[in-house]
Design a protein around this motif. Structure first.
Motif, PDB file in Angstrom:
ATOM      1  N   VAL A 281       4.144   8.628 -11.483  1.00  0.00           N
ATOM      2  CA  VAL A 281       3.939   8.377 -10.055  1.00  0.00           C
ATOM      3  C   VAL A 281       5.269   8.070  -9.377  1.00  0.00           C
ATOM      4  CG1 VAL A 281       2.911   6.803  -8.379  1.00  0.00           C
ATOM      5  CG2 VAL A 281       1.564   7.608 -10.313  1.00  0.00           C
ATOM      6  N   LEU A 282       6.065   7.265 -10.079  1.00  0.00           N
ATOM      7  CA  LEU A 282       7.372   6.915  -9.509  1.00  0.00           C
ATOM      8  C   LEU A 282       8.255   8.147  -9.368  1.00  0.00           C
ATOM      9  CD1 LEU A 282       8.359   3.559 -11.219  1.00  0.00           C
ATOM     10  CD2 LEU A 282       7.801   3.976  -8.824  1.00  0.00           C
ATOM     11  N   VAL A 283       8.263   8.963 -10.386  1.00  0.00           N
ATOM     12  CA  VAL A 283       9.075  10.178 -10.328  1.00  0.00           C
ATOM     13  C   VAL A 283       8.597  11.062  -9.192  1.00  0.00           C
ATOM     14  CG1 VAL A 283       9.661  12.305 -11.556  1.00  0.00           C
ATOM     15  CG2 VAL A 283       9.668  10.125 -12.775  1.00  0.00           C
TER      16      VAL A 283
ATOM     17  N   GLY B 187       1.220   1.836   1.331  1.00  0.00           N
ATOM     18  CA  GLY B 187      -0.093   1.236   1.076  1.00  0.00           C
ATOM     19  C   GLY B 187      -1.056   2.249   0.489  1.00  0.00           C
ATOM     20  N   GLU B 188      -1.052   3.457   1.053  1.00  0.00           N
ATOM     21  CA  GLU B 188      -1.960   4.491   0.546  1.00  0.00           C
ATOM     22  C   GLU B 188      -1.642   4.828  -0.905  1.00  0.00           C
ATOM     23  OE1 GLU B 188      -2.789   6.773   4.771  1.00  0.00           O
ATOM     24  OE2 GLU B 188      -1.167   7.396   3.464  1.00  0.00           O
ATOM     25  N   LYS B 189      -0.351   4.874  -1.171  1.00  0.00           N
ATOM     26  CA  LYS B 189       0.095   5.186  -2.514  1.00  0.00           C
ATOM     27  C   LYS B 189      -0.417   4.124  -3.501  1.00  0.00           C
ATOM     28  CE  LYS B 189       4.526   5.318  -2.748  1.00  0.00           C
ATOM     29  NZ  LYS B 189       5.896   5.576  -2.375  1.00  0.00           N
ATOM     30  N   LEU B 190      -0.242   2.873  -3.098  1.00  0.00           N
ATOM     31  CA  LEU B 190      -0.652   1.772  -3.963  1.00  0.00           C
ATOM     32  C   LEU B 190      -2.168   1.688  -4.064  1.00  0.00           C
ATOM     33  CD1 LEU B 190       1.884  -0.876  -2.703  1.00  0.00           C
ATOM     34  CD2 LEU B 190       1.898   0.263  -4.910  1.00  0.00           C
TER      35      LEU B 190
ATOM     36  N   LEU C 139       7.089  -1.447  -5.299  1.00  0.00           N
ATOM     37  CA  LEU C 139       6.318  -0.511  -6.112  1.00  0.00           C
ATOM     38  C   LEU C 139       6.609  -0.731  -7.597  1.00  0.00           C
ATOM     39  CD1 LEU C 139       4.326   1.838  -5.877  1.00  0.00           C
ATOM     40  CD2 LEU C 139       6.268   3.386  -5.819  1.00  0.00           C
ATOM     41  N   GLU C 140       7.877  -0.947  -7.892  1.00  0.00           N
ATOM     42  CA  GLU C 140       8.245  -1.176  -9.296  1.00  0.00           C
ATOM     43  C   GLU C 140       7.626  -2.469  -9.826  1.00  0.00           C
ATOM     44  OE1 GLU C 140      12.463  -0.932  -9.750  1.00  0.00           O
ATOM     45  OE2 GLU C 140      12.549   1.055  -8.843  1.00  0.00           O
ATOM     46  N   ARG C 141       7.598  -3.493  -8.978  1.00  0.00           N
ATOM     47  CA  ARG C 141       7.000  -4.765  -9.418  1.00  0.00           C
ATOM     48  C   ARG C 141       5.508  -4.601  -9.670  1.00  0.00           C
ATOM     49  NH1 ARG C 141      10.107  -7.260  -5.506  1.00  0.00           N
ATOM     50  NH2 ARG C 141       8.291  -7.537  -4.163  1.00  0.00           N
TER      51      ARG C 141
ATOM     52  N   THR D 275      12.053   4.970   4.758  1.00  0.00           N
ATOM     53  CA  THR D 275      12.472   5.695   3.562  1.00  0.00           C
ATOM     54  C   THR D 275      11.479   5.461   2.440  1.00  0.00           C
ATOM     55  OG1 THR D 275      14.692   5.185   4.279  1.00  0.00           O
ATOM     56  CG2 THR D 275      14.459   6.130   2.103  1.00  0.00           C
ATOM     57  N   ALA D 276      10.919   4.224   2.403  1.00  0.00           N
ATOM     58  CA  ALA D 276       9.985   3.924   1.327  1.00  0.00           C
ATOM     59  C   ALA D 276       8.725   4.753   1.449  1.00  0.00           C
ATOM     60  CB  ALA D 276       9.640   2.440   1.356  1.00  0.00           C
TER      61      ALA D 276
END
Lengths: 275, 215
Positions: A124-126, A104-107, A149-151, A72-73
């Motif tokens: 990005v979060l939205v 990982g790609e996102k980060l 991701l939030e951290r 899901t993440a």
């Protein structure tokens, strides 16, 4: 046929309730063996009945959620299976790999962007949450918050707004710890690409951390020990996990251990030189 | 002499590794084809598919490990470890072979490793018994009889206990019991035979009604 022979043959049956004719002839004429056979059947039933009660712990649900929430993440999967009885919070269908990007790609995309404004990161979060909703008609349960991701976003904002070099070093240390905890936490189940991205991020953060840019001798002496201790812990944990992690996670874990080791050495040298 | 045919009233089962009357639901509702699809998907990296396999096999694996370890915490740990290792290795699972036996084989290896690590810290022998038992067995075996059976099973050497419960509780064929335990089919048969023999030797004097014994 003696009673001993008959009983031993009964004990050797695959299913003691299905008695072959050669044995039933003896049982028909021997009340003692009949009673013994009935007891044998009851004991077998008793073995089943006295088994442990159904599992009532939380580890099962937690593990299932872990497998479901990773996907899901962001994790990709190559197949598409309709689950008849999806677990709570599970994903009913899985998108093709080409349509999704890994966590990982996102980060990894976020990280080299340099000073990213908090608003953009919130965007990005939205975007991330909207993207999850645009899946191929699958019944996504309420997607869990992506805490990691939030951290990372929070750490990055802190890093970008650090007022002093000490604050910046503290933010780097927090970020390194967050990435390492995430990587070691998912090493047993995560996909190769995720682990590689996390390892790359960890290396980049530690390389900045070990430079300790802008810190005075006194500041490095004061704060360095804590960061070295954290790097030692990271190296040890990564090395410990290497022994039990799946093959795909081993190289990233080795990279994390190596980065931590390099950072530890570099920081220690600075502390010695300046001490 | 204990009354074997004593009625026992029904009631809820106890928590964790205490004995209970329920069998884990097995194949009904989960056709083999469905499982093969899940395994193929898991092999392709589909984690929800593997989560479905966890859902399907956790309880029965945990139950068997409870029998082996006689400790619910250890059984839970090994169950979890087994699924993580199984996920890491599922790509090497051969399609068409018995997934359950493969999974139980991993669990048995974990159990052996765990036992090696804590060899000097043996678990208590006497299991706890459910306060009340339900179902047909509860109606034909007295609580005292069930306690004796549970104690007798707990006293079996773990190799025998493992084989017996795989055969009787899990309903595995002798061939699959052998595959799980890494032994020959003949040895599997022999272990189940010896386990049954030991149980009957212990229990018959207590539970068999008085009367003519052997001809």
């Amino acid at each position: 046929m003696t009673c001993d022979v008959a009983r031993n043959r009964l004990l050797g049956l695959t299913d003691p309730a299905e008695v072959p004719s050669s044995l039933s002839a003896h049982l028909d004429g021997c009340p003692a063996c009949q009673a013994w056979h009935q007891l044998f059947l009851r004991v077998e039933a008793g073995v089943v009945a006295t088994g442990p009660a159904p599992y009532a712990g939380r580890a099962k649900r937690k593990l299932i959620e872990q497998f479901n929430s990773v996907v899901t993440a962001a994790a990709p999967a190559r197949s598409s299976v309709k689950l008849k009885k999806p677990a709570p919070k599970s994903v009913a269908t899985v998108q093709p790999a080409t349509e999704r990007r890994t966590l990982g790609e996102k980060l990894a995309q976020m990280w080299p962007a340099g000073l990213v404004a908090a608003a953009l990161l919130a965007g990005v979060l939205v975007w991330s949450s909207l993207r999850k909703d645009k899946t191929d008609g699958s019944t996504l349960a309420a997607a869990p918050r992506d805490e990691f991701l939030e951290r990372v976003v929070a750490a990055k904002v802190k890093l970008d707004t650090a007022a002093t070099p000490t604050d910046r070093l503290e933010a780097l240390d927090t970020l390194a710890t967050d990435i390492r905890v995430e990587a070691t936490g998912v090493a047993l189940v995560s996909q190769k690409s995720d682990m590689e991205s996390l390892a790359r991020m960890y290396q980049q953060v530690v390389s900045e951390l070990e430079r300790a840019d802008g810190l005075s001798d006194e500041e490095i002496r004061k704060a360095g020990r804590k960061y070295v201790q954290n790097l030692i812990a990271a190296e040890q944990e990564a090395n410990r996990l290497i022994a039990e992690a799946p093959p795909d996670s081993v190289p990233p874990l080795k990279e994390i251990a190596a980065a931590a080791s390099r950072g530890k050495t570099a920081l220690s040298k600075k502390m010695l030189v300046q001490g | 002499m204990l009354d074997v045919v004593a009625a026992v009233s029904g009631g809820p089962g106890p928590p964790s590794c205490r004995t209970g009357p329920n069998r884990v639901a097995t194949e009904p509702g989960h056709p083999a084809g469905d499982e093969a699809d899940l395994i193929r998907a898991a092999q392709a990296g589909d984690r929800p598919a593997f989560a479905a396999l966890i859902e399907r096999y956790w309880d029965r694996l945990y139950r068997w490990l409870c029998r082996l370890t006689r400790d619910s915490t250890t059984a839970e740990d090994i169950t979890q470890e087994t699924f993580l290792k199984a996920f890491a290795a599922v790509g090497r699972f051969q399609a068409g072979s018995n997934f359950r036996a493969w999974l139980f084989r991993i669990a048995h290896n974990n159990f052996v490793n765990q036992r090696r690590a804590v060899r000097h810290n043996r678990q208590p022998l006497v299991p706890e018994i459910a306060e009340e038992l339900r179902g047909p067995v509860g109606e034909t075996l007295s609580r005292e009889a069930l306690r004796l059976i549970a104690e007798a099973v707990a006293k079996l050497p773990s190799d025998f206990r493992g084989a017996l419960t795989l055969r009787v509780d899990e309903g595995l064929s002798f061939r699959d019991v052998a595959a799980v335990l890494g032994i020959t089919e003949e040895t599997a048969r022999w272990r189940v035979f010896k386990a049954r023999q030991k149980l009957m030797t212990l229990l018959a004097p207590e539970l068999l009604p008085a009367g003519p014994n052997e001809s």
